[in-house]
Design a protein around this motif. Sequence first.
Motif, short mmCIF file in Angstrom:
data_model
loop_
_atom_site.label_atom_id
_atom_site.label_comp_id
_atom_site.label_asym_id
_atom_site.label_seq_id
_atom_site.Cartn_x
_atom_site.Cartn_y
_atom_site.Cartn_z
N ALA A 288 0.79 -1.05 -0.04
CA ALA A 288 -0.12 0.10 -0.08
C ALA A 288 0.80 1.15 0.12
O ALA A 288 0.41 2.30 -0.38
CB ALA A 288 -0.84 0.02 1.20
N GLY A 289 2.20 1.16 0.13
CA GLY A 289 3.01 2.50 0.20
C GLY A 289 4.53 1.90 0.30
O GLY A 289 4.96 1.08 0.42
N TYR A 290 5.17 2.66 -0.31
CA TYR A 290 6.81 2.79 -0.32
C TYR A 290 7.12 4.04 0.36
O TYR A 290 7.01 5.04 -0.01
CB TYR A 290 7.23 2.24 -1.70
CG TYR A 290 8.67 2.25 -1.79
CD1 TYR A 290 9.52 1.44 -1.02
CD2 TYR A 290 9.29 2.64 -2.92
CE1 TYR A 290 10.74 1.17 -0.98
CE2 TYR A 290 10.68 2.43 -3.28
CZ TYR A 290 11.55 1.66 -2.26
OH TYR A 290 12.74 1.31 -2.26
N GLN A 291 7.93 3.90 1.57
CA GLN A 291 8.47 4.84 2.35
C GLN A 291 10.11 4.83 2.05
O GLN A 291 10.46 3.68 2.31
CB GLN A 291 8.14 5.14 3.62
CG GLN A 291 6.68 5.63 3.57
CD GLN A 291 6.17 5.61 5.06
OE1 GLN A 291 6.71 5.17 6.04
NE2 GLN A 291 5.18 6.39 5.27
N ASP A 312 22.53 8.99 2.22
CA ASP A 312 23.43 9.49 3.28
C ASP A 312 23.97 8.40 4.06
O ASP A 312 24.61 8.74 5.08
CB ASP A 312 22.83 10.48 3.90
CG ASP A 312 22.83 12.06 3.27
OD1 ASP A 312 23.46 12.18 2.34
OD2 ASP A 312 22.23 12.89 4.15
N GLY A 313 23.54 7.12 3.94
CA GLY A 313 23.60 6.17 4.81
C GLY A 313 23.98 4.81 4.05
O GLY A 313 24.77 4.61 2.79
N TYR A 314 23.41 3.79 4.70
CA TYR A 314 23.72 2.30 4.32
C TYR A 314 22.70 1.69 3.47
O TYR A 314 22.89 0.49 3.18
CB TYR A 314 24.02 1.60 5.61
CG TYR A 314 25.11 1.90 6.22
CD1 TYR A 314 26.36 1.37 6.05
CD2 TYR A 314 25.00 2.89 7.42
CE1 TYR A 314 27.47 1.95 6.89
CE2 TYR A 314 26.09 3.81 8.00
CZ TYR A 314 27.64 2.85 7.80
OH TYR A 314 28.60 3.28 8.38
N VAL A 315 21.59 2.08 3.18
CA VAL A 315 20.45 1.43 2.59
C VAL A 315 20.87 1.40 1.10
O VAL A 315 21.22 2.11 0.32
CB VAL A 315 19.03 2.34 2.79
CG1 VAL A 315 18.01 1.53 1.90
CG2 VAL A 315 18.62 2.11 4.23
N ASP A 316 20.36 0.12 0.66
CA ASP A 316 20.66 -0.25 -0.81
C ASP A 316 19.16 0.12 -1.67
O ASP A 316 18.54 -0.86 -1.93
CB ASP A 316 20.97 -1.84 -1.05
CG ASP A 316 21.38 -2.34 -2.53
OD1 ASP A 316 21.01 -1.08 -3.29
OD2 ASP A 316 21.78 -3.22 -2.73
N PHE A 317 19.05 1.44 -1.92
CA PHE A 317 17.76 1.60 -2.52
C PHE A 317 17.86 1.23 -3.75
O PHE A 317 16.50 0.84 -4.28
CB PHE A 317 17.78 3.24 -2.59
CG PHE A 317 17.60 3.79 -1.31
CD1 PHE A 317 16.33 3.99 -0.69
CD2 PHE A 317 18.90 4.32 -0.70
CE1 PHE A 317 16.34 4.52 0.58
CE2 PHE A 317 18.87 4.91 0.69
CZ PHE A 317 17.44 4.99 1.21
N THR A 321 14.16 -0.82 -4.19
CA THR A 321 13.20 -0.14 -5.22
C THR A 321 13.01 -1.32 -6.39
O THR A 321 11.80 -1.32 -6.62
CB THR A 321 14.08 0.78 -5.71
OG1 THR A 321 14.04 1.81 -4.51
CG2 THR A 321 12.85 1.59 -6.67
N ARG A 322 13.88 -2.09 -6.73
CA ARG A 322 13.81 -2.97 -8.00
C ARG A 322 12.77 -4.04 -7.25
O ARG A 322 12.00 -4.64 -8.38
CB ARG A 322 15.10 -3.35 -8.49
CG ARG A 322 15.61 -2.52 -9.42
CD ARG A 322 16.77 -3.17 -10.39
NE ARG A 322 17.94 -3.81 -9.48
CZ ARG A 322 18.93 -3.14 -9.01
NH1 ARG A 322 19.21 -1.76 -9.63
NH2 ARG A 322 19.90 -3.72 -8.38
#
Length: 366
Positions: A288-291, A312-317, A321-322
């Motif tokens: 229902a959402g992607y934050q 700015d950090g460690y997340v593999d967006f 996201t894919r």
Amino acid sequence: MTTDVAAEGTGVVQDAHDAQAAPTGTTPADLSRLSLNTATTKRWTLREAVDGAVRAGLSSIGPWRDRVQEVGAAEAARIIEGAGLRVSSLCRGGFLTTDDDAAAQAALDDNRRAIVEAATLGTRELVMVVGGLPAASAPGGPALPYPAHVPLPGAATARAGSAHSGQPGAPTAARAAGGSSRSGGDARTDDPVDDPARDLVAARQRVADRIGELAPFAAGHGVRLVLEPLHPIFTADRAVISTLGQALDIAEPFPAEVVGVVVDTYHVWWDPDLQRQIARAGAGGRIAGYQVCDWILPLASDPLLSRGHVGDGYVDFATITRWVRDAGYTGDVEVEIFNEDVWSAPGDETLATMADRYVRHVLPHL
């Protein structure tokens, strides 16, 4: 189902490119799916956030209830619609874990008000932060002490004078007064102590039960209860649901249009089962959402305020996201940041950074 915005074109409003003007001869960035969660610009009023979103070229906004309640839901809807924006979600309902009957009823009543607010705003997505253990004195606060004496099944009967009320899960006089068998309460220090307020399994079951109580009311208003798993660091005081899998286990007994989940990168980026659970959510039509925001170090003294701008950090967006894209999600992408430095920056500067990072780190993978 979640509003499909991927096929709406740029969907920008008047003056949309003021903050994202493209060099001559290039195509302006497509911000049609980017949404401002008002927590990111905490010091702005709702009207200021709406105006800022328009200046930045956004098409949607995700308000928190505090901003909506400042003007009332009907007026908030007029402000947002009048600016040409849609509402991506409303934050937040939830906090359903109390073991006290009166507090539980109050929580259910407040969630019903939140459902009505979401319907009034014209969004079907109400984000639910389900609540931590009843042993939490407050979000971010210390744990309440153990009750003076709660015998385990088969344990010796408490001595006369024990402050235990005899009602499992009810706050005791001893706990309210700070009594504890660990610190000189009136129970023997070698008596076994079992505190229902620290029962994590029972707290999760109460969440499931109370979602069941709210679901018919939400369905009747065309609103979906959107379960948000929070990072395990917040299990004690904010959310006893820590993984997307746990959220889906609670959601799946209900129709997908009534109970769904949100993928928040800050909270779930670490989960080794994340790819499979995102695919599971997508197959069931429950995303229902992607934050998006980043996990930054060092953590602030209050970990809640340790969210950073994307990149700015460690997340593999790119990878997450894919996964979300491949699961079939085509709705809005909200940026929700809790961070004192971000809150102290000029709002337009924050939005410009937000848009730039979205274009660089998220949009290419949608």
